[in-house]
Design an enzyme around this catalytic site. Structure first.
Site, short mmCIF file in Angstrom:
data_model
loop_
_atom_site.label_atom_id
_atom_site.label_comp_id
_atom_site.label_asym_id
_atom_site.label_seq_id
_atom_site.Cartn_x
_atom_site.Cartn_y
_atom_site.Cartn_z
N GLU A 70 2.81 66.20 -29.64
CA GLU A 70 2.40 66.71 -28.32
C GLU A 70 0.96 67.21 -28.32
O GLU A 70 0.16 66.84 -27.45
CB GLU A 70 3.33 67.84 -27.89
CG GLU A 70 2.85 68.50 -26.59
CD GLU A 70 3.76 69.59 -26.07
OE1 GLU A 70 4.61 70.09 -26.82
OE2 GLU A 70 3.58 69.94 -24.89
N ASP A 90 7.52 67.50 -31.27
CA ASP A 90 7.18 68.60 -30.35
C ASP A 90 7.25 69.87 -31.19
O ASP A 90 8.32 70.33 -31.56
CB ASP A 90 8.18 68.66 -29.19
CG ASP A 90 7.73 69.62 -28.11
OD1 ASP A 90 6.88 70.50 -28.39
OD2 ASP A 90 8.23 69.50 -26.97
N ILE A 92 6.60 73.05 -30.65
CA ILE A 92 7.36 74.11 -29.98
C ILE A 92 7.81 73.55 -28.63
O ILE A 92 6.98 73.31 -27.76
CB ILE A 92 6.52 75.39 -29.73
CG1 ILE A 92 6.03 75.99 -31.06
CG2 ILE A 92 7.35 76.41 -28.96
CD1 ILE A 92 5.29 77.32 -30.91
N ASP A 93 9.08 73.31 -28.48
CA ASP A 93 9.60 72.92 -27.17
C ASP A 93 10.16 74.19 -26.54
O ASP A 93 11.14 74.77 -27.03
CB ASP A 93 10.68 71.84 -27.30
CG ASP A 93 11.05 71.33 -25.92
OD1 ASP A 93 10.13 70.96 -25.16
OD2 ASP A 93 12.25 71.35 -25.58
N THR A 95 7.44 76.38 -24.97
CA THR A 95 6.29 77.27 -25.23
C THR A 95 6.30 78.47 -24.29
O THR A 95 5.98 79.59 -24.71
CB THR A 95 4.98 76.47 -25.11
OG1 THR A 95 5.01 75.45 -26.10
CG2 THR A 95 3.76 77.34 -25.34
N ASP A 220 9.54 65.67 -25.98
CA ASP A 220 10.56 66.64 -25.55
C ASP A 220 11.96 66.12 -25.81
O ASP A 220 12.89 66.90 -26.05
CB ASP A 220 10.45 66.92 -24.04
CG ASP A 220 9.14 67.56 -23.63
OD1 ASP A 220 8.73 68.53 -24.28
OD2 ASP A 220 8.53 67.08 -22.64
O1 LIG Z 1 5.60 72.14 -23.23
P1 LIG Z 1 6.88 72.33 -23.99
O2 LIG Z 1 7.35 73.72 -24.00
O3 LIG Z 1 6.83 71.66 -25.32
O4 LIG Z 1 8.00 71.40 -23.26
C1 LIG Z 1 8.46 71.64 -21.93
C2 LIG Z 1 9.82 72.26 -21.95
O5 LIG Z 1 10.75 71.40 -22.57
C3 LIG Z 1 10.27 72.52 -20.54
O6 LIG Z 1 11.56 73.04 -20.52
C4 LIG Z 1 10.29 71.25 -19.71
O7 LIG Z 1 10.56 71.59 -18.37
C5 LIG Z 1 8.94 70.56 -19.76
O8 LIG Z 1 9.07 69.33 -19.08
C6 LIG Z 1 8.54 70.33 -21.20
O9 LIG Z 1 7.30 69.67 -21.25
MG LIG Z 2 8.28 70.18 -25.11
MG LIG Z 3 5.76 71.71 -26.99
#
Ligand SMILES: O=P([O-])([O-])O[C@@H]1[C@H](O)[C@H](O)[C@@H](O)[C@H](O)[C@H]1O
Ligand SMILES: [Mg+2]
Ligand SMILES: [Mg+2]
Length: 280
Positions: A70, A90, A92-93, A95, A220
């Protein structure tokens, strides 16, 4: 016959655990926040640090493998998924959750060969839950087998989704229009965990019947897509066709019946694909 990707999968689990240590430590101090595509699309130094840690360890151990991450894509790297063995990361999913210490934060590592996910690892690091799946061999959480819910009536279901990171009125209207239709089917409830990967692991665990979102990225959902399907669930595009992990649209459900019922209610749109050529 020995599994040719077992070594890579063991490495993914080990490095996800190490990444989780970094995330937990950072939660105590480093949460300086920067923004990406909008004022609510957040990134921290920890996202970047964890991605570097995972990528370097993969490069050292599997130098011929390719990587999609990412934060590297945010920095201008291409997001091309070829037939080559590719790690989809990813760091940190969730963030936004991390920034607020809201306890659903995951490290997500998917591994694809011939554009097919071979294994997926999602480590929900504040809950200390290690979700894993190997294609054809089932899905697990901390070693326990996962199975989706057997509920086929959407009126008896909980549906997970997210609000995305655009606050443009048209985008928000689309999201609320779909949400309203689904809520008023009616369903038992709607939930947002704040992490696409964890929402999908909740589907795999049988806690929610389905999750849908438009606007997610391949990193994600790559790992969690296999966790859902190996737990007996289905993946679908929001228009009802086959899922395409680069399309930024997904429905993950316990059953075809509930996935299809959701697609009937979603107001669909198509964000720019992850593999679209860069705009100049
Ligand atoms: O930016 P990130 O925290 O890695 O990832 C996000 C999270 O998964 C969020 O829940 C989702 O709604 C977004 O579409 C993602 O992009
Ligand atoms: Mg994510
Ligand atoms: Mg992320």
């Amino acid at each position: 016959m020995a599994d040719i990707w077992q070594d890579a999968m063991d490495h993914a689990v080990a490095i996800a655990r190490r990444a989780g240590d970094v995330v937990r430590e950072a939660l105590l101090d480093d949460r300086m926040v920067m923004t990406k595509t909008s004022s609510v699309d957040l990134v921290t130094q920890t996202d970047q640090k964890v991605e570097k840690l995972i990528m370097q360890s993969v490069k050292d151990k599997f130098p011929t493998h390719r990587l999609i991450g990412e934060e590297s894509v945010a920095a201008g790297e291409a997001c091309d998924l070829s037939d080559a063995p590719t790690w989809i990361i990813d760091p940190i999913d969730g963030t936004t959750n991390f920034v607020h210490a809201f306890p659903f934060v995951a490290v997500s590592i998917g591994f694809s060969v011939n554009k097919q996910i071979e294994f997926g690892v999602v480590y929900s690091c504040l809950e200390d839950k290690m979700f894993t799946a190997r294609r054809g061999k089932g899905a697990f959480c901390n070693g326990n087998v996962l199975q989706v819910s057997d509920q086929e009536d959407i009126r008896q279901s909980i549906i997970a989704t997210e609000f995305g990171s655009s606050r443009e009125p048209e985008a928000v209207n689309n999201i609320f229009s779909s949400l309203r239709s689904i809520l008023c089917i009616p369903v038992h409830g709607v939930r947002t965990a704040g992490s696409a990967a964890i929402n999908m692991c909740l589907v795999a665990s049988g806690c929610v019947e389905a999750y849908y979102e438009i606007g997610i990225h391949v990193w994600d959902v790559a790992a969690a897509s296999l966790i859902v399907s190996e737990a007996g669930g289905v993946l679908m595009d929001v228009d009802g066709g086959s899922v395409d992990l680069m399309s930024r649209r997904i429905v993950a459900a316990n059953s075809r019946a509930i996935a299809e019922r959701i697609t009937e209610e979603i107001r669909s749109f198509s964000p720019p694909r992850d593999d679209a050529p860069p705009q100049h």
